[in-house]
Enzyme design. Structure first.
Site, PDB file in Angstrom:
ATOM      1  N   PRO A   1       7.829   6.347  -3.497  1.00 43.49           N
ATOM      2  CA  PRO A   1       8.012   6.576  -4.985  1.00 43.49           C
ATOM      3  C   PRO A   1       7.123   5.787  -6.024  1.00 43.49           C
ATOM      4  CG  PRO A   1       9.397   4.474  -2.858  1.00 43.49           C
ATOM      5  CD  PRO A   1       8.197   6.354  -2.592  1.00 43.49           C
TER       6      PRO A   1
ATOM      7  N   ASN B   1      -4.515  -0.593   2.320  1.00 45.13           N
ATOM      8  CA  ASN B   1      -6.138  -0.496   1.417  1.00 45.13           C
ATOM      9  C   ASN B   1      -6.464  -1.661   1.492  1.00 45.13           C
ATOM     10  OD1 ASN B   1      -4.153  -1.879  -0.588  1.00 45.13           O
ATOM     11  ND2 ASN B   1      -2.965  -0.116  -0.688  1.00 45.13           N
TER      12      ASN B   1
HETATM   13  N1  CTP Z   1       2.321   1.483  -8.624  1.00 47.81           N
HETATM   14  C1  CTP Z   1       3.798   1.862  -8.480  1.00 47.81           C
HETATM   15  N2  CTP Z   1       3.970   2.833  -6.799  1.00 47.81           N
HETATM   16  C2  CTP Z   1       3.187   3.259  -6.874  1.00 47.81           C
HETATM   17  C3  CTP Z   1       1.776   3.234  -7.333  1.00 47.81           C
HETATM   18  C4  CTP Z   1       1.821   2.333  -8.389  1.00 47.81           C
HETATM   19  O1  CTP Z   1       4.904   0.339  -8.602  1.00 47.81           O
HETATM   20  N3  CTP Z   1       3.239   4.633  -6.032  1.00 47.81           N
HETATM   21  C5  CTP Z   1       2.350   0.519  -9.409  1.00 47.81           C
HETATM   22  C6  CTP Z   1       0.463   0.190  -9.014  1.00 47.81           C
HETATM   23  O2  CTP Z   1       2.002  -1.379  -8.632  1.00 47.81           O
HETATM   24  C7  CTP Z   1       0.774  -0.612 -10.693  1.00 47.81           C
HETATM   25  C8  CTP Z   1       0.656   0.801 -11.213  1.00 47.81           C
HETATM   26  O3  CTP Z   1       1.545   1.559 -10.851  1.00 47.81           O
HETATM   27  O4  CTP Z   1       0.908  -1.255 -11.034  1.00 47.81           O
HETATM   28  C9  CTP Z   1      -1.035   1.868 -11.730  1.00 47.81           C
HETATM   29  O5  CTP Z   1      -1.359   1.786  -9.855  1.00 47.81           O
HETATM   30  P1  CTP Z   1      -2.152   3.117  -9.527  1.00 47.81           P
HETATM   31  O6  CTP Z   1      -2.695   2.870  -8.386  1.00 47.81           O
HETATM   32  O7  CTP Z   1      -3.207   2.605 -10.597  1.00 47.81           O
HETATM   33  O8  CTP Z   1      -2.200   4.107 -10.293  1.00 47.81           O
HETATM   34  P2  CTP Z   1      -0.989   5.597 -10.012  1.00 47.81           P
HETATM   35  O9  CTP Z   1       0.152   5.450 -10.280  1.00 47.81           O
HETATM   36  O10 CTP Z   1      -1.006   5.313  -8.107  1.00 47.81           O
HETATM   37  O11 CTP Z   1      -2.240   6.387 -10.257  1.00 47.81           O
HETATM   38  P3  CTP Z   1      -3.136   7.680  -9.884  1.00 47.81           P
HETATM   39  O12 CTP Z   1      -3.162   7.017  -8.769  1.00 47.81           O
HETATM   40  O13 CTP Z   1      -3.206   8.107 -10.143  1.00 47.81           O
HETATM   41  O14 CTP Z   1      -4.202   7.227 -10.199  1.00 47.81           O
END
Ligand code: CTP
Length: 408
Positions: free
Chosen positions: A310, A214
């Site tokens: 994860p 990304n």
């Molecule tokens: N995060 C993480 N591990 C992942 C995905 C996200 O630790 N596999 C952490 C990111 O570093 C951030 C937080 O979770 O601090 C939120 O990430 P975000 O991308 O906004 O949310 P997601 O959990 O990916 O949910 P969604 O894609 O449904 O918005």
């Protein structure tokens, strides 16, 4: 730090904007700073030593006499709380990046801790855009030197573009913000604490040459690391392949995939007092990663099957103790503050930084809302990531200072 120790050395180099320095010195003194000035030889024709002496109330230092042998640089570095290099030419910035000490000012920059230096660049726009200058500025920033952004507009050479010295009032505001931040007793809560930060994107290999990733630059993670270092913390950064290097004072662990990041963060979390998941973790990875390059000629269409990665933050939140403070970032594409709040609770964090993709990902600035588990919500207008990092950690420090951690 009391007012009496707000001691600023203004280092003046040979940029035409040097004519603004007397007004700057005056404004610093009006704000309660003690000021000394150091001129390079190139600055001397551009700003009078006498007005600087009168306005600062101190002698003006330069290379006139045998300053090096008199140990002026050591005495000045011991005296100063802050070294403000203003205007900073491309030449002086390059010397600083290379560790060259060929005059009193550059010798002084080597004798003072990088976190105490603010550089205010001013130059022609082509010189500013030059790769050498940009790389030198990046080097200084990665060592913990604060480099103020340049302004855009008509330059002394008659052309328009980025390269103007920041405004005098803006510079003084940044200096005072710095003093106020270090005087804020809440910030002392981070002194000697272990801060663990994840930063940048992750990369999930499709084959040896292609990845799913990304646009994360790692700027937010680097800014958080710098802010934590300047607040006296011990900092570890687990960084994916980011374009922005973490500051040199941090312990940096490089990873590529989400699984590697999960292992490094998981292994270090127990030692952390504060943990910030600033990384943009790839949510999915290919189920099968080819060991050899996939050839286009072999198949017309290909289908990638993806498996979820994860959730690192949720895993850390699940084992967090009441002594630890866990911060997540919630990037949404629109107005998703309630989703961010929900995520904070689901993942067991103490604070969530809500921001939108259009204002934050890859850029220098971020507009954010800080969410806390007690229902607290504070929205901030767009600011550069260095300032935002100070706000985020300042809020965390305030909470830790008060011993408020309600999410466990
Ligand atoms: N995060 C993480 N591990 C992942 C995905 C996200 O630790 N596999 C952490 C990111 O570093 C951030 C937080 O979770 O601090 C939120 O990430 P975000 O991308 O906004 O949310 P997601 O959990 O990916 O949910 P969604 O894609 O449904 O918005």
């Amino acid at each position: 730090m009391s007012d009496a120790t707000r001691r600023v050395i203004v280092g003046v180099t040979g940029g035409i904007a040097a004519y603004k320095v007397p007004a700057l010195v005056r404004l610093l003194r009006k704000n309660g700073c003690e000021v000394k000035t150091v001129l390079t030889n190139a600055a001397k024709p551009l700003v009078g030593a006498e007005p600087l002496r009168v306005l600062s109330g101190n002698p003006v230092y330069s290379d006139d006499k045998s300053a090096h042998y008199d140990m002026d640089h050591i005495r000045l570095s011991e005296w100063a709380d802050l070294l403000l290099i203003c205007p900073a030419t491309a030449n002086t910035i390059a010397k600083m990046a290379g560790g060259i000490a060929d005059n009193l000012l550059t010798t002084l920059t080597l004798s003072i801790h990088e976190s105490k230096i603010i550089v205010v660049p001013a130059m022609n726009c082509v010189m500013w855009a030059n790769n050498a200058t940009q790389s030198n500025v990046g080097t200084l920033a990665s060592r913990g030197v604060t480099v103020l952004p340049v302004g855009e507009g008509e330059l002394a050479c008659g052309v328009r573009g980025p390269g103007r010295m920041a405004g005098t009032e803006e510079i003084v505001k940044r200096v005072m913000d710095r003093f106020n931040a270090s005087e804020n007793p809440a910030n002392a809560a981070l002194k000697g604490k272990n801060v663990l930060i994840s930063s940048g994107p992750t990369e999930e290999p499709i084959d040896p040459v292609r990845v799913i990733t990304n646009r994360s630059s790692g700027k937010m993670g680097a800014a958080l690391a710098k802010a934590a270092l300047s607040m006296g913390a011990r900092v570890t950064v687990v960084s994916g392949p980011a374009s922005e290097p973490p500051p040199s004072g941090a312990n940096v662990i490089r990873v590529r995939t989400a699984a590697e990041m999960a292992a490094e963060m998981g292994g270090r979390f127990a030692e952390a007092d504060i943990c910030v998941m600033a990384a943009a973790v790839s949510d999915y990875r290919p189920v099968v990663s080819s060991n050899i390059k996939i050839h286009r000629s072999e198949k017309e269409n290909i289908t990638l099957e993806l498996a979820p990665n994860p959730d690192i933050l949720a895993a850390l939140g699940a084992v967090k103790t009441s002594k630890q403070f866990l911060i997540g970032f919630s990037l949404e594409s629109g107005d998703g503050v309630d989703r961010a709040d929900e995520k904070m609770r689901k993942k067991g964090c103490d604070m969530m930084v809500f921001n939108t993709a259009d204002t934050a990902l890859g850029g220098n600035d971020i507009a954010m809302t800080l969410l806390l588990t007690d229902g607290g919500r504070e929205a901030f207008p767009s600011m550069d990531k260095t300032a935002a990092a100070g706000v985020i950690l300042g809020k965390a420090a305030e909470r830790i200072g008060k011993g408020i951690q309600k999410s466990v």
